[in-house]
Design an enzyme around this catalytic site. Structure first.
Site, PDB file in Angstrom:
ATOM      1  N   ASP A  51       0.855  -1.136  -0.036  1.00  0.00           N
ATOM      2  CA  ASP A  51      -0.128  -0.003  -0.031  1.00  0.00           C
ATOM      3  C   ASP A  51       0.854   1.169   0.146  1.00  0.00           C
ATOM      4  O   ASP A  51       0.458   2.175  -0.497  1.00  0.00           O
ATOM      5  CB  ASP A  51      -0.893  -0.110   1.293  1.00  0.00           C
ATOM      6  CG  ASP A  51      -2.175   0.961   1.074  1.00  0.00           C
ATOM      7  OD1 ASP A  51      -2.558   1.140   0.003  1.00  0.00           O
ATOM      8  OD2 ASP A  51      -2.312   1.742   2.189  1.00  0.00           O
ATOM      9  N   CYS A 142     -10.803   3.238  -5.071  1.00  0.00           N
ATOM     10  CA  CYS A 142      -9.935   3.207  -4.002  1.00  0.00           C
ATOM     11  C   CYS A 142     -10.528   4.195  -2.810  1.00  0.00           C
ATOM     12  O   CYS A 142     -10.883   3.668  -1.779  1.00  0.00           O
ATOM     13  CB  CYS A 142      -8.458   3.596  -4.472  1.00  0.00           C
ATOM     14  SG  CYS A 142      -7.224   3.543  -2.523  1.00  0.00           S
ATOM     15  N   TYR A 146     -12.833   2.333   0.216  1.00  0.00           N
ATOM     16  CA  TYR A 146     -12.174   2.232   1.526  1.00  0.00           C
ATOM     17  C   TYR A 146     -12.976   2.692   2.470  1.00  0.00           C
ATOM     18  O   TYR A 146     -13.301   2.413   3.420  1.00  0.00           O
ATOM     19  CB  TYR A 146     -10.701   2.817   1.626  1.00  0.00           C
ATOM     20  CG  TYR A 146      -9.614   1.708   1.064  1.00  0.00           C
ATOM     21  CD1 TYR A 146      -9.636   1.120   0.055  1.00  0.00           C
ATOM     22  CD2 TYR A 146      -8.546   1.839   2.100  1.00  0.00           C
ATOM     23  CE1 TYR A 146      -8.366   0.131  -0.255  1.00  0.00           C
ATOM     24  CE2 TYR A 146      -7.619   0.975   1.738  1.00  0.00           C
ATOM     25  CZ  TYR A 146      -7.341   0.211   0.758  1.00  0.00           C
ATOM     26  OH  TYR A 146      -6.288  -0.432   0.325  1.00  0.00           O
ATOM     27  N   TYR A 171     -10.325   4.744   7.921  1.00  0.00           N
ATOM     28  CA  TYR A 171     -11.265   5.049   6.556  1.00  0.00           C
ATOM     29  C   TYR A 171     -12.763   5.123   7.045  1.00  0.00           C
ATOM     30  O   TYR A 171     -13.497   5.159   5.822  1.00  0.00           O
ATOM     31  CB  TYR A 171     -11.103   3.704   5.827  1.00  0.00           C
ATOM     32  CG  TYR A 171      -9.646   3.740   5.472  1.00  0.00           C
ATOM     33  CD1 TYR A 171      -9.102   4.615   4.507  1.00  0.00           C
ATOM     34  CD2 TYR A 171      -8.675   2.839   5.775  1.00  0.00           C
ATOM     35  CE1 TYR A 171      -7.688   4.780   4.088  1.00  0.00           C
ATOM     36  CE2 TYR A 171      -7.097   2.905   5.551  1.00  0.00           C
ATOM     37  CZ  TYR A 171      -6.675   3.832   4.489  1.00  0.00           C
ATOM     38  OH  TYR A 171      -5.602   3.733   3.980  1.00  0.00           O
ATOM     39  N   GLU A 213      -8.795  -3.139  -7.227  1.00  0.00           N
ATOM     40  CA  GLU A 213      -9.058  -2.975  -5.696  1.00  0.00           C
ATOM     41  C   GLU A 213      -9.302  -4.509  -5.220  1.00  0.00           C
ATOM     42  O   GLU A 213      -8.568  -4.977  -4.112  1.00  0.00           O
ATOM     43  CB  GLU A 213     -10.471  -2.113  -5.399  1.00  0.00           C
ATOM     44  CG  GLU A 213     -10.176  -0.712  -5.404  1.00  0.00           C
ATOM     45  CD  GLU A 213      -8.934  -0.298  -4.356  1.00  0.00           C
ATOM     46  OE1 GLU A 213      -9.217  -0.561  -3.197  1.00  0.00           O
ATOM     47  OE2 GLU A 213      -7.951   0.287  -4.807  1.00  0.00           O
TER      48      GLU A 213
END
Length: 228
Positions: A51, A142, A146, A171, A213
């Site tokens: 990440d 993304c 998230y 998140y 993803e």
């Protein structure tokens, strides 16, 4: 038009189009493992390193947003987004990685896994040859995805593991949710007069990022390496 006679937002159409993939994200064993605390720490460490590498190129994509923005205010917003990602979020990421015993040197020296490489090349290509709408469609799965995972896991009760709960809180935070809402609002605004062909291209880019993803979670779960 929906049943109330209101115009359906383009981003709602995109979300519905990719719904099976996003539902699969929430059911993925990596995500469920964060939720119940059973995810092995080694898999999460692998995810954190990949990440970090992903975020470096993700930041470059926001730089294309500055270049392709139609006016000063939008340029400033993307410049701020770039700054927040490259400085604030990356600092938080490094601090979070430290809790798992991952040093900055280890992250910087790590090779990109195949999926990280493919996903970031997709984003950079879309940003380079596409419009601002393509840039947003590329990063939105993304950002928005998230937020959905974070808020869903939070509503389910969070994680018994404090370190995974920290990820969920990050998140599911109002600040992160607001960022996704801004990107969706901007995409809806700039695609009002887009042709069917343009919307089909944007939809394709959104779907491709949504697929990546899911593959990113799978990559982390299997600790993917190059086979040759």
């Amino acid at each position: 038009m929906d049943n109330m006679g209101q115009m359906t937002k383009f981003t709602d159409e995109l979300r519905q189009y990719a719904a099976p993939i996003w539902e699969a994200d929430l059911k993925h064993p990596f995500v469920r493992g964060m939720a119940d605390g059973s995810l092995p720490k080694e898999k999460f460490k692998f995810y954190l390193i990949q990440d970090y590498l992903f975020l470096l190129d993700y930041s470059r994509v926001f730089a294309y947003g500055v270049i392709k923005a139609p006016d000063e205010s939008t340029m400033a917003l993307f410049a701020n987004l770039l700054n927040e990602t490259l400085n604030t979020e990356m600092d938080l990421h490094r601090g979070y990685c430290k809790k798992f015993g991952i040093s900055p040197e280890e992250m910087e020296a790590a090779p990109m896994a195949p999926t990280t490489h493919a996903y970031t090349r997709h984003l950079l290509q879309v940003a380079q040859i596409g419009t601002l709408a393509d840039v947003i469609a590329g990063v939105l799965p993304c950002q928005w995805g998230y937020a959905e995972i974070g808020t869903t896991l939070s509503k389910e009760g969070g994680s018994p593991d404090p370190l995974y709960q920290e990820w969920i809180d990050m998140y599911a935070s109002p600040e992160f949710l607001a960022l996704g809402e801004w990107l969706r609002s901007l995409l809806n605004k700039i695609t009002i007069e887009s042709s069917a062909t343009e919307k089909e291209r944007i939809q394709h880019n959104f779907l491709m990022s949504s697929r990546y993803e899911y593959l990113f979670w799978e990559m982390a779960w299997t600790e993917q390496e190059w086979q040759i």
